[in-house]
Design an enzyme around this catalytic site. Structure first.
Site, PDB file in Angstrom:
ATOM      1  N   SER A   1      -6.218   2.865   4.313  1.00 59.45           N
ATOM      2  CA  SER A   1      -5.469   1.989   3.868  1.00 59.45           C
ATOM      3  C   SER A   1      -6.421   1.714   3.445  1.00 59.45           C
ATOM      4  CB  SER A   1      -4.274   1.230   4.568  1.00 59.45           C
ATOM      5  OG  SER A   1      -3.446   1.181   2.691  1.00 59.45           O
TER       6      SER A   1
ATOM      7  N   LYS B   1       0.369   3.525  -2.446  1.00 60.28           N
ATOM      8  CA  LYS B   1      -1.089   4.724  -2.577  1.00 60.28           C
ATOM      9  C   LYS B   1      -0.514   6.302  -2.660  1.00 60.28           C
ATOM     10  CE  LYS B   1      -4.769   1.847  -0.805  1.00 60.28           C
ATOM     11  NZ  LYS B   1      -3.489   0.687  -0.081  1.00 60.28           N
TER      12      LYS B   1
ATOM     13  N   SER C   1       0.417  -1.530  -0.083  1.00 62.79           N
ATOM     14  CA  SER C   1      -0.085  -0.348  -0.216  1.00 62.79           C
ATOM     15  C   SER C   1       1.007   0.942   0.132  1.00 62.79           C
ATOM     16  CB  SER C   1      -0.910   0.464   1.062  1.00 62.79           C
ATOM     17  OG  SER C   1      -2.196  -0.877   0.738  1.00 62.79           O
TER      18      SER C   1
END
Length: 411
Positions: free
Chosen positions: A162, A107, A104
């Site tokens: 997340s 991101k 993640s």
């Protein structure tokens, strides 16, 4: 230890043409070699040299000398990098360009790409197709079909929890997952993050989805220049619907075995089966702003990625001002695409963008140029911004991050 002596800062208005002249004498960095689409157990012998030759070498790269503290001896991450967020100097690195699954932390690239496109107050009603294609076991913030959410709340879901569901809703607003992946890849290329191959906007494990500690640091550095990005990534807890959500970045929110890191202000963590634990963090002490990225510690203790990141930040704050850099964080392609003729002015702007992935980027100016020399000669009083294709990228050798330290509400 006493705080490092700060270099006086001068306000410079530097157009794209000016920046290019600063990098005119910089060496050409080699583009990333084309690797396989799957990570290996050991770093490749040849990696990208973007940012400096030493960053492409396997193993730990640091310039130890008298007065420079030794690195922590119990680091187990496959890859890590410590850099000065303002100057771009890489203080030390370990397999910085090793292409690994990012989880993640990808991101950050998603947010840096998509966040500026929608006002925070925009409302979006979620339809079933918005959540289609999410990976099994994805982290979620709890988005529900048929409900409306503000863009502000969706970004809180991305940064604090997340939430892959929030990523997919924002991707749907952006034209769909495929379009968002393309936009992210284009932005990665623009940032000279040539180790990165985007397959999914949320960082979920997908074949061929790879990045590197170096590239993740570029994403963080670019994102942190956006106020909204700074606000979201440094928020400890917030209301989401009727519930309160807390940031899963343990250096920001703390945990039973990890205290809140002094000076921490973001950025993003990740964890998947294939990637292991990944983390990029930014912290400030005594006017010094450092970035650290840690990927996949082999030691599988609880919160190990945060413990190793904290040790590297501690080392970086102690070593900053004493250690000679081993490389640098390069500027975007738009800032280094060509070399202007001597005496070029603001109106001489760049004449276009260099090619896509695989073309040879140009490294930015070295630390020696600082805020003196050619930079002073080219300065125009009263300015700070470098204009890059409608955006703004602060690539002065001192790169202030206003508002960095965020308020923390405690329950």
């Amino acid at each position: 230890m006493p705080a490092p002596k700060k270099t006086p800062r001068r306000s410079l208005l530097v157009t794209t043409a000016t920046l290019l002249s600063l990098s005119a004498t910089a060496p050409v960095a080699l583009a990333a070699p084309t690797p396989s689409t799957s990570p290996t157990a050991t770093p490749p012998a040849q990696m990208s040299q973007v940012g400096g030759v030493r960053l492409g070498l396997p193993g730990t790269q640091v310039n130890l000398a008298a007065g420079v503290p030794v690195l922590p001896k119990d680091l187990t991450a496959r890859s890590w990098i410590v850099s000065d967020a303002e100057s771009g100097d890489v203080l030390a690195a370990h397999n910085a360009h090793w292409r690994l699954p990012p989880a993640s932390t990808l991101k950050m690239l998603f947010a840096d790409t998509v966040l500026p496109r929608f006002p925070k107050t925009t409302e979006h009603k979620v339809v079933p197709n918005d959540l289609a294609g999410m990976g099994i076991g994805s982290s979620v913030v709890g988005i529900r079909e048929g409900r409306s959410y503000s863009v502000h709340d969706l970004w809180l879901g991305v940064f604090l929890r997340s939430g892959n569901d929030a990523v997919h809703v924002l991707s749907a607003m952006n034209g769909g997952v495929a379009q968002t992946v393309k936009d992210m890849q284009d932005h990665a290329d623009e940032l000279q993050a040539l180790d990165t191959h985007v397959v999914s906007p949320d960082g979920y494990d997908e074949p061929g989805q790879l990045s590197s500690a170096y590239d993740l640091t570029l994403f963080a550095r670019s994102g942190l220049q956006k106020k909204d990005f700074r606000d979201y990534c440094s928020t400890v807890r917030a209301k989401f619907g009727s519930a309160e959500i807390q940031n899963t970045n343990r250096l920001l929110s703390g945990d039973i075995d990890v205290p809140v890191y002094r000076g921490i202000a973001g950025v993003k963590n990740g964890n998947t089966t294939n990637a292991g634990a990944t983390f990029t963090g930014v912290a400030e002490r005594s006017g010094r702003v450092l970035l650290v990225t840690v990927m996949n510690p082999e030691k599988h203790e609880h919160n190990e990625v945060y413990k190793e990141a904290a040790k590297l930040l501690d080392w970086g704050f102690e070593a900053a001002g004493k250690v000679s850099p081993v490389g640098e964080l390069v500027p975007p392609r738009s800032a280094a695409q060509s070399t202007p003729s001597p005496g070029a002015t603001a109106s001489a702007g760049a004449a276009g963008r260099t090619g896509g992935r695989g073309s040879k980027p140009v490294a930015s100016s070295t630390a020696a140029g600082g805020s003196g020399g050619i930079g002073i000669a080219l300065a125009i009083a009263g300015g700070l911004l470098v204009l890059l294709g409608g955006g703004a990228f602060l690539v002065n050798r001192r790169w202030p991050l206003p508002d960095l330290m965020r308020r923390r509400t405690r329950s």
